[in-house]
Design an enzyme around this catalytic site. Structure first.
Site, PDB file in Angstrom:
ATOM      1  N   GLU A  80       0.814  -1.224   0.000  1.00  0.00           N
ATOM      2  CA  GLU A  80       0.000   0.000   0.000  1.00  0.00           C
ATOM      3  C   GLU A  80       0.845   1.271   0.000  1.00  0.00           C
ATOM      4  OE1 GLU A  80      -2.705   0.262   3.331  1.00  0.00           O
ATOM      5  OE2 GLU A  80      -3.667   2.062   2.540  1.00  0.00           O
ATOM      6  N   LYS A 258      -6.475  -0.593  12.249  1.00  0.00           N
ATOM      7  CA  LYS A 258      -5.937  -0.933  10.918  1.00  0.00           C
ATOM      8  C   LYS A 258      -4.708  -0.061  10.655  1.00  0.00           C
ATOM      9  CE  LYS A 258      -5.636  -0.773   6.191  1.00  0.00           C
ATOM     10  NZ  LYS A 258      -4.817   0.118   5.371  1.00  0.00           N
ATOM     11  N   ASP A 274       4.976 -14.566  11.650  1.00  0.00           N
ATOM     12  CA  ASP A 274       3.628 -14.970  11.256  1.00  0.00           C
ATOM     13  C   ASP A 274       2.661 -13.825  11.575  1.00  0.00           C
ATOM     14  OD1 ASP A 274       1.082 -16.050  11.143  1.00  0.00           O
ATOM     15  OD2 ASP A 274       1.668 -17.977  11.999  1.00  0.00           O
ATOM     16  N   HIS A 371      -1.990  10.833   1.479  1.00  0.00           N
ATOM     17  CA  HIS A 371      -2.145   9.455   1.019  1.00  0.00           C
ATOM     18  C   HIS A 371      -2.319   9.411  -0.496  1.00  0.00           C
ATOM     19  CE1 HIS A 371      -3.382   5.303   1.310  1.00  0.00           C
ATOM     20  NE2 HIS A 371      -4.569   5.562   0.791  1.00  0.00           N
TER      21      HIS A 371
HETATM   22  C1  HMG Z   1       1.989  10.956   3.614  1.00  0.00           C
HETATM   23  C2  HMG Z   1       2.622  11.878   4.641  1.00  0.00           C
HETATM   24  C3  HMG Z   1       3.847  11.190   5.238  1.00  0.00           C
HETATM   25  C4  HMG Z   1       3.027  13.168   4.000  1.00  0.00           C
HETATM   26  O1  HMG Z   1       3.384  14.024   5.026  1.00  0.00           O
HETATM   27  P1  HMG Z   1       3.920  15.483   4.800  1.00  0.00           P
HETATM   28  O2  HMG Z   1       3.608  16.247   6.027  1.00  0.00           O
HETATM   29  O3  HMG Z   1       3.461  15.989   3.476  1.00  0.00           O
HETATM   30  O4  HMG Z   1       5.424  15.165   4.723  1.00  0.00           O
HETATM   31  P2  HMG Z   1       6.641  16.117   4.866  1.00  0.00           P
HETATM   32  O5  HMG Z   1       7.039  16.485   3.495  1.00  0.00           O
HETATM   33  O6  HMG Z   1       6.414  17.169   5.895  1.00  0.00           O
HETATM   34  O7  HMG Z   1       7.678  15.078   5.454  1.00  0.00           O
HETATM   35  C5  HMG Z   1       7.662  14.669   6.807  1.00  0.00           C
HETATM   36  C6  HMG Z   1       8.387  13.341   6.903  1.00  0.00           C
HETATM   37  O8  HMG Z   1       7.512  12.305   6.406  1.00  0.00           O
HETATM   38  C7  HMG Z   1       8.300  11.320   5.737  1.00  0.00           C
HETATM   39  N1  HMG Z   1       7.910  11.282   4.323  1.00  0.00           N
HETATM   40  C8  HMG Z   1       7.143  12.178   3.646  1.00  0.00           C
HETATM   41  N2  HMG Z   1       6.971  11.784   2.367  1.00  0.00           N
HETATM   42  C9  HMG Z   1       7.652  10.637   2.224  1.00  0.00           C
HETATM   43  C10 HMG Z   1       7.846   9.738   1.151  1.00  0.00           C
HETATM   44  N3  HMG Z   1       7.298   9.950  -0.043  1.00  0.00           N
HETATM   45  N4  HMG Z   1       8.587   8.647   1.367  1.00  0.00           N
HETATM   46  C11 HMG Z   1       9.128   8.393   2.578  1.00  0.00           C
HETATM   47  N5  HMG Z   1       8.985   9.213   3.635  1.00  0.00           N
HETATM   48  C12 HMG Z   1       8.244  10.305   3.463  1.00  0.00           C
HETATM   49  C13 HMG Z   1       9.750  11.735   5.881  1.00  0.00           C
HETATM   50  O9  HMG Z   1      10.281  11.138   7.052  1.00  0.00           O
HETATM   51  C14 HMG Z   1       9.646  13.226   6.055  1.00  0.00           C
HETATM   52  O10 HMG Z   1      10.750  13.752   6.754  1.00  0.00           O
HETATM   53  P3  HMG Z   1      12.097  14.166   5.921  1.00  0.00           P
HETATM   54  O11 HMG Z   1      12.681  12.892   5.388  1.00  0.00           O
HETATM   55  O12 HMG Z   1      11.624  15.075   4.832  1.00  0.00           O
HETATM   56  O13 HMG Z   1      12.937  14.786   6.954  1.00  0.00           O
HETATM   57  C15 HMG Z   1       1.608  12.220   5.790  1.00  0.00           C
HETATM   58  O14 HMG Z   1       0.508  12.881   5.245  1.00  0.00           O
HETATM   59  C16 HMG Z   1       1.151  11.021   6.559  1.00  0.00           C
HETATM   60  O15 HMG Z   1       1.855  10.529   7.434  1.00  0.00           O
HETATM   61  N6  HMG Z   1      -0.088  10.550   6.287  1.00  0.00           N
HETATM   62  C17 HMG Z   1      -0.623   9.336   6.827  1.00  0.00           C
HETATM   63  C18 HMG Z   1      -0.728   8.331   5.701  1.00  0.00           C
HETATM   64  C19 HMG Z   1      -1.182   6.957   6.147  1.00  0.00           C
HETATM   65  O16 HMG Z   1      -1.392   6.668   7.314  1.00  0.00           O
HETATM   66  N7  HMG Z   1      -1.330   6.070   5.186  1.00  0.00           N
HETATM   67  C20 HMG Z   1      -1.774   4.740   5.405  1.00  0.00           C
HETATM   68  C21 HMG Z   1      -2.912   4.475   4.494  1.00  0.00           C
HETATM   69  S1  HMG Z   1      -4.426   5.085   5.191  1.00  0.00           S
HETATM   70  C22 HMG Z   1      -4.923   3.765   6.189  1.00  0.00           C
HETATM   71  O17 HMG Z   1      -4.690   2.665   5.817  1.00  0.00           O
HETATM   72  C23 HMG Z   1      -5.455   3.764   7.624  1.00  0.00           C
HETATM   73  C24 HMG Z   1      -5.989   4.974   8.265  1.00  0.00           C
HETATM   74  C25 HMG Z   1      -5.137   6.132   7.984  1.00  0.00           C
HETATM   75  O18 HMG Z   1      -7.302   5.180   7.800  1.00  0.00           O
HETATM   76  C26 HMG Z   1      -5.954   4.727   9.756  1.00  0.00           C
HETATM   77  C27 HMG Z   1      -6.754   5.685  10.577  1.00  0.00           C
HETATM   78  O19 HMG Z   1      -7.793   6.174  10.087  1.00  0.00           O
HETATM   79  O20 HMG Z   1      -6.353   5.903  11.757  1.00  0.00           O
HETATM   80  N1  NAI Z   2      -1.453 -20.714  15.481  1.00  0.00           N
HETATM   81  C1  NAI Z   2      -0.262 -20.387  14.973  1.00  0.00           C
HETATM   82  O1  NAI Z   2       0.173 -19.265  15.130  1.00  0.00           O
HETATM   83  C2  NAI Z   2       0.545 -21.418  14.249  1.00  0.00           C
HETATM   84  C3  NAI Z   2       1.710 -21.045  13.605  1.00  0.00           C
HETATM   85  N2  NAI Z   2       2.514 -21.967  12.998  1.00  0.00           N
HETATM   86  C4  NAI Z   2       3.779 -21.641  12.336  1.00  0.00           C
HETATM   87  O2  NAI Z   2       4.840 -22.119  13.177  1.00  0.00           O
HETATM   88  C5  NAI Z   2       6.070 -21.534  12.793  1.00  0.00           C
HETATM   89  C6  NAI Z   2       6.845 -21.054  14.017  1.00  0.00           C
HETATM   90  O3  NAI Z   2       7.034 -22.114  14.914  1.00  0.00           O
HETATM   91  P1  NAI Z   2       8.392 -22.282  15.730  1.00  0.00           P
HETATM   92  O4  NAI Z   2       8.127 -23.323  16.765  1.00  0.00           O
HETATM   93  O5  NAI Z   2       8.929 -20.969  16.173  1.00  0.00           O
HETATM   94  O6  NAI Z   2       9.381 -22.735  14.635  1.00  0.00           O
HETATM   95  P2  NAI Z   2      10.233 -24.021  14.522  1.00  0.00           P
HETATM   96  O7  NAI Z   2       9.353 -25.183  14.359  1.00  0.00           O
HETATM   97  O8  NAI Z   2      11.275 -23.783  13.499  1.00  0.00           O
HETATM   98  O9  NAI Z   2      10.913 -24.092  15.997  1.00  0.00           O
HETATM   99  C7  NAI Z   2      11.995 -23.346  16.392  1.00  0.00           C
HETATM  100  C8  NAI Z   2      13.185 -24.272  16.479  1.00  0.00           C
HETATM  101  O10 NAI Z   2      14.352 -23.520  16.741  1.00  0.00           O
HETATM  102  C9  NAI Z   2      15.084 -24.144  17.784  1.00  0.00           C
HETATM  103  N3  NAI Z   2      15.920 -23.102  18.418  1.00  0.00           N
HETATM  104  C10 NAI Z   2      17.249 -22.918  18.188  1.00  0.00           C
HETATM  105  N4  NAI Z   2      17.719 -21.884  18.923  1.00  0.00           N
HETATM  106  C11 NAI Z   2      16.685 -21.380  19.613  1.00  0.00           C
HETATM  107  C12 NAI Z   2      16.552 -20.313  20.540  1.00  0.00           C
HETATM  108  N5  NAI Z   2      17.589 -19.542  20.907  1.00  0.00           N
HETATM  109  N6  NAI Z   2      15.325 -20.051  21.046  1.00  0.00           N
HETATM  110  C13 NAI Z   2      14.261 -20.807  20.691  1.00  0.00           C
HETATM  111  N7  NAI Z   2      14.329 -21.851  19.830  1.00  0.00           N
HETATM  112  C14 NAI Z   2      15.524 -22.140  19.289  1.00  0.00           C
HETATM  113  C15 NAI Z   2      14.014 -24.781  18.667  1.00  0.00           C
HETATM  114  O11 NAI Z   2      14.517 -25.822  19.458  1.00  0.00           O
HETATM  115  C16 NAI Z   2      13.016 -25.269  17.637  1.00  0.00           C
HETATM  116  O12 NAI Z   2      13.379 -26.534  17.193  1.00  0.00           O
HETATM  117  C17 NAI Z   2       5.707 -20.378  11.877  1.00  0.00           C
HETATM  118  O13 NAI Z   2       5.946 -20.775  10.550  1.00  0.00           O
HETATM  119  C18 NAI Z   2       4.196 -20.229  12.115  1.00  0.00           C
HETATM  120  O14 NAI Z   2       3.592 -19.633  10.991  1.00  0.00           O
HETATM  121  C19 NAI Z   2       2.194 -23.287  13.048  1.00  0.00           C
HETATM  122  C20 NAI Z   2       1.046 -23.704  13.666  1.00  0.00           C
HETATM  123  C21 NAI Z   2       0.106 -22.795  14.270  1.00  0.00           C
END
Ligand code: HMG
Ligand code: NAI
Length: 422
Positions: A80, A258, A274, A371
């Site tokens: 997005e 969201k 995950d 946006h």
């Molecule tokens: C879109 C902006 C950032 C513009 O914002 P702006 O004020 O026009 O930006 P600016 O020119 O003042 O820049 C400020 C900073 O924004 C960043 N920035 C600015 N532009 C860029 C770019 N192109 N690429 C990367 N970074 C960017 C960058 O860090 C920049 O700092 P700088 O680098 O200039 O020092 C602002 O309006 C904003 O944050 N809007 C929110 C947009 C958003 O949330 N989008 C998600 C989709 S909408 C949604 O899914 C959910 C929602 C939003 O409905 C959730 C809700 O309702 O709560």
């Molecule tokens: N409801 C859910 O969320 C479910 C998710 N999954 C999936 O399961 C997967 C993740 O399962 P995991 O058990 O994490 O993966 P995994 O099966 O790879 O297990 C992790 C392995 O890493 C080893 N390991 C080595 N160093 C470790 C350390 N420092 N700390 C911990 N473990 C270490 C463990 O002994 C283990 O064998 C993901 O792909 C996920 O999408 C599977 C079933 C259900």
């Protein structure tokens, strides 16, 4: 061959054979066939079933996300437009006021072994309580390496739920996501119960990870909230209104959340975690008091805006596809994150940054101003602009007071007419 015959045993074929069958069945053009083949990887076929190709998503980074005094570059994978810009915007403004403070959280996953309560639930619960140590021993014996590294099944919690009893195994999975580990342990305990004549309904990890909560807070000075049209104090008041609205109206709360998950999901994908697990846990937690609410809260305290968020964040830096996908490994090089605790703190902070940017936009210019500008590239491509035409069309779209597909098509036609006249 009938439509269904070819699908039988499809999973036994190689990816090349699967692509060929699909090409024949669906009359794929040679360009479509090449696309499927070119995007395919060796890894994909080892990760999922009926594999045909890799579906790629764009990756970008948020820079200067300051958490507990450390500045992170965090890769995000999302389709997005404006999500990554907003994350950067939020991170940058909050960094100016010191960044995010993430509490150190305890971390345990829940493996549920659910049984039927039977005719005498009190007797059954007493028996279960007496056997808690046995359950822990069985769980740890099923995956001994976790205990060796300091984790493993630590505690049993027994809950009566309707006509069921849930034996919750609280498991420390150290640095892993842990789902497979937990499921192995839960099934071992289930097996023991079945052998003892108890009817087990299910044995599975719960994604309602209330024992892995992560809290993050931040402050934002009024000067970093202000726009050209509105002073910082007014922006802060409007953000607080939005925050309160998300506490009382589930329609608004869902969108508010969201906005938080925009960043969290993107970071989850980039870190090989995950995201379905975190999504389901987050929304369940948002409903914990019987009504769905916003996950973050914004308040004005001592002439500053203060934000806080708490949500289940049982992420891992080991397990699943993390060690297998070389891009995921590269992303850990970029983010410099080494532990699951650090990843939970950083991703939760990103969620709050993302939420802050979105509601600051809502409180000031409205979401569409920032946006939509960033959607123009996608819009240009969707109306058929070639790579050489995209920039020109985006410039023209930015000059319009109203933009939609029809406007974009009309402007593209003008560009083409102008260039054919040159
Ligand atoms: C879109 C902006 C950032 C513009 O914002 P702006 O004020 O026009 O930006 P600016 O020119 O003042 O820049 C400020 C900073 O924004 C960043 N920035 C600015 N532009 C860029 C770019 N192109 N690429 C990367 N970074 C960017 C960058 O860090 C920049 O700092 P700088 O680098 O200039 O020092 C602002 O309006 C904003 O944050 N809007 C929110 C947009 C958003 O949330 N989008 C998600 C989709 S909408 C949604 O899914 C959910 C929602 C939003 O409905 C959730 C809700 O309702 O709560
Ligand atoms: N409801 C859910 O969320 C479910 C998710 N999954 C999936 O399961 C997967 C993740 O399962 P995991 O058990 O994490 O993966 P995994 O099966 O790879 O297990 C992790 C392995 O890493 C080893 N390991 C080595 N160093 C470790 C350390 N420092 N700390 C911990 N473990 C270490 C463990 O002994 C283990 O064998 C993901 O792909 C996920 O999408 C599977 C079933 C259900």
């Amino acid at each position: 061959m009938s439509k269904t015959q070819w699908a039988h045993g499809f999973y036994r074929l190689t990816p090349e054979q699967r692509r060929q069958i699909l090409a024949d069945q669906y009359y794929l053009s040679s360009t479509e066939q090449s696309l499927l083949a070119e995007q395919a990887s060796k890894l994909g076929n080892n990760l999922v079933e009926n594999y045909i190709t890799d579906y790629s998503l764009p990756e970008g980074v948020v820079t200067g996300l300051v958490v507990n005094g450390k500045s992170y570059t965090l890769p995000l994978v999302v389709e997005e437009p404006s999500v990554i810009a907003a994350a950067n915007n939020g991170a940058r403004r909050i960094a100016k006021s010191g960044g995010f403070y993430a509490e150190t959280s305890s971390r345990a996953l829940v493996g549920q072994v659910v049984i039927d309560q039977g005719e005498d639930p009190v007797k059954k619960i007493n028996w279960l309580k007496k056997n808690e140590t046995t359950f822990l021993e069985i769980a740890n014996a099923a995956h001994p390496s976790m205990k060796k590294r300091g984790g493993g099944a630590k505690k049993v919690r027994i809950r009566q739920v309707g006509r069921f009893i849930s034996i919750d195994l609280l498991i420390d999975v150290c640095q892993a996501m842990g789902a497979n580990t937990v499921n192995t342990m839960a099934e071992a305990v289930a097996h023991y119960l079945t052998e003892n004549g108890i009817n087990v309904v299910t044995a599975i990890l719960s994604n309602y990870a209330t024992d892995s909560l992560q809290t993050v807070t931040c402050k934002v000075a009024y000067r970093d909230l202000a726009t050209k049209q509105m002073d910082g104090a007014e922006v802060a008041r409007r953000i607080v209104d939005l925050s309160e609205l998300a506490q009382v109206d589930p329609y608004r709360a869902t969108t508010h959340n969201k906005g938080i998950m925009n960043g969290i999901d993107a970071a989850m994908i980039a870190s090989g975690n995950d995201w379905r697990a975190i999504e389901s846990g987050a929304h369940a937690y948002a409903s914990r008091n019987g009504q769905y609410r916003g996950l973050s809260i914004w308040k004005i305290i001592d002439n500053q805006l203060e934000g806080s968020i708490t949500l289940p964040m049982p992420v891992g830096v080991i397990g699943g596809s993390i060690g297998l996908n070389s891009l995921t490994k590269l992303n850990y090089h970029l983010n410099g994150i080494e532990t699951a605790q650090e990843l939970a703190a950083v991703i939760t902070s990103l969620g709050l940054a993302q939420n802050f940017a979105a509601i600051r936009a809502l409180a000031t210019t409205g979401i569409q101003a920032g946006h939509m500008k960033l959607q123009y590239r996608s819009l240009a491509i969707s109306v058929g602009a070639k790579q050489t035409e995209v920039e020109q069309l985006v410039t023209k779209l930015s000059q319009q007071s109203h933009v939609d597909q029809e406007v974009a098509k009309r402007l593209l036609a003008t560009i083409r007419k102008e260039s054919s006249n040159e």
